[in-house]
Design an enzyme around this catalytic site. Structure first.
Site, PDB file in Angstrom:
ATOM      1  N   GLU A  45      -5.433   4.532   5.745  1.00  0.00           N
ATOM      2  CA  GLU A  45      -5.167   4.332   4.226  1.00  0.00           C
ATOM      3  C   GLU A  45      -5.642   5.543   3.425  1.00  0.00           C
ATOM      4  O   GLU A  45      -4.644   5.908   2.693  1.00  0.00           O
ATOM      5  CB  GLU A  45      -5.781   3.109   3.758  1.00  0.00           C
ATOM      6  CG  GLU A  45      -5.233   2.430   2.550  1.00  0.00           C
ATOM      7  CD  GLU A  45      -5.679   1.221   1.910  1.00  0.00           C
ATOM      8  OE1 GLU A  45      -6.133   1.010   0.989  1.00  0.00           O
ATOM      9  OE2 GLU A  45      -5.784   0.452   2.931  1.00  0.00           O
ATOM     10  N   ARG A  51       0.648  -1.162  -0.034  1.00  0.00           N
ATOM     11  CA  ARG A  51      -0.148  -0.030   0.118  1.00  0.00           C
ATOM     12  C   ARG A  51       0.966   1.199  -0.093  1.00  0.00           C
ATOM     13  O   ARG A  51       0.409   2.217   0.774  1.00  0.00           O
ATOM     14  CB  ARG A  51      -0.783  -0.146   1.239  1.00  0.00           C
ATOM     15  CG  ARG A  51      -1.908  -1.139   1.175  1.00  0.00           C
ATOM     16  CD  ARG A  51      -2.903  -1.190   0.169  1.00  0.00           C
ATOM     17  NE  ARG A  51      -3.701  -2.488   0.277  1.00  0.00           N
ATOM     18  CZ  ARG A  51      -3.177  -3.529  -0.276  1.00  0.00           C
ATOM     19  NH1 ARG A  51      -2.250  -3.688  -0.655  1.00  0.00           N
ATOM     20  NH2 ARG A  51      -4.154  -4.552  -0.284  1.00  0.00           N
ATOM     21  N   SER A 103     -11.337   0.001   2.641  1.00  0.00           N
ATOM     22  CA  SER A 103     -10.447  -0.311   3.725  1.00  0.00           C
ATOM     23  C   SER A 103      -9.902   0.973   4.542  1.00  0.00           C
ATOM     24  O   SER A 103      -8.911   1.298   3.755  1.00  0.00           O
ATOM     25  CB  SER A 103      -9.472  -1.425   3.709  1.00  0.00           C
ATOM     26  OG  SER A 103     -10.203  -2.609   3.158  1.00  0.00           O
TER      27      SER A 103
END
Length: 335
Positions: free
Chosen positions: A329, A160, A228
């Site tokens: 995130e 990520r 998420s």
């Protein structure tokens, strides 16, 4: 390019929160994107590049910045190579690949946002990630003014992460993916590593994501989210062992993440820290999804401050219970 009136970040993001930018410029070609960004940078005017808005949490109230909307769309197919304009909706790309018998991104079906955002945070799901298939990215460098293709190896892609994330140093204009002619999918984590026909793999991923509220639906507040919200934490083996000792569940999800490191499930930690689906309750404007604890959702009247308060609450609870820090995130703007 077009100047768009009367738009707020609540209109431009999947969380549907955020205040009103000073101006909105919609760009439908790469040249228009470059022109808008360069003009604003030369004038010293703050700006925010916005694709699908699925990875943004923007502050409430008036904002002293211009939203530059990336709306250039198109897919060029050359054998098994896809060259994709940055503003193309990502799931359109996956659908196109599957329909043309190209494997490599079917596990990434249903992920909201634009193609240009995928290398920025190395989007991934169910055992696949963009780094697996990304070959080049066309970037406009905001410091040097250069418009050039750079290899994927120059982006420091990791879980990520890329060196584009959080920096605003460059704007993605196009991406190039190297796929493969295939009848079967790559091994799918949610199917226990099984390989299935591409169309079946895509349908299976979409069904799994819908069950978690992770496919956008304007009528379902469980999908008014940034997907998420927290990345799965990567911790030393000793920390993972300590978590296991506290909970004592043999099925605790843990995955090797390099020498001496383990990746844990953020959703599992949130639930075991005492945050059930739907927390903190039916009256709250921002809640954990009723389908999946990793999504923070806007129930229709939430503001950015409500999402932030819920995020901090969850982070503090997991930290207190397990000593593990959860990292958001989405990119936070003005917060």
């Amino acid at each position: 390019m077009a100047y768009v009136q009367d738009l707020s970040f609540a209109d431009l993001t999947t969380l549907r929160v955020g205040g009103v930018p000073a101006a909105v410029r919609e760009c439908v070609t790469a040249d228009e994107i470059i022109a808008a960004v360069s003009q604003l940078d030369t004038a010293g005017s703050p700006l925010l590049v916005v694709g699908g808005g699925s990875n943004l949490l923007v502050a409430d109230g008036p904002l002293d910045l211009t939203a530059v909307l990336v709306r250039n769309e198109g897919i060029l197919l050359d054998d098994a190579t896809l060259t994709i304009q940055a503003g193309t909706p990502w799931d359109t790309v996956v659908e196109f690949a599957v329909e043309n018998g190209l494997g490599g991104i079917e596990a990434l079906s249903g992920i909201p946002g634009s193609a240009g955002a995928t290398p920025v945070q190395n989007v991934g799901a169910y055992g696949a990630e963009i780094a697996d298939v990304l070959t080049r990215v066309r970037l406009y460098d905001r410091k040097t003014g250069r418009d050039e293709w750079v290899p994927a190896s120059a982006l420091d892609l990791a879980y990520r992460y890329s060196n584009l994330k959080f920096t605003s140093r460059a704007v993605v204009l196009e991406v190039e993916l190297q796929l493969e002619h295939a009848e079967l999918s790559a091994p799918l984590r949610h199917l226990g590593g099984e390989r299935v026909p591409l169309a079946q793999a895509r349908q299976s991923v979409l069904e799994t994501r819908r069950a978690k509220g992770m496919v956008l639906d304007a009528t379902d507040h469980d999908t008014w989210s940034a997907g998420s919200f927290f990345t799965n934490p990567v911790v030393p083996v000793e920390v993972a062992d300590a978590v296991f000792e506290q909970v004592g569940e043999a099925t605790m999800p843990r995955y090797a993440a390099g020498e001496g490191q383990v990746k844990l499930s953020a959703a599992w930690l949130i639930e075991r820290a005492g945050f059930p689906r739907g927390y903190p309750g039916a009256e709250a404007p921002a809640r954990l999804s009723t389908k999946h604890t990793l999504a923070l959702t806007n129930r229709g009247s939430a503001r950015a401050a409500d999402i932030v308060a819920l995020a901090h609450d969850v982070q503090a609870g997991v930290r207190e219970r397990f000593g593990v820090e959860l990292h958001p995130e989405p990119v936070w703007v003005g917060l």
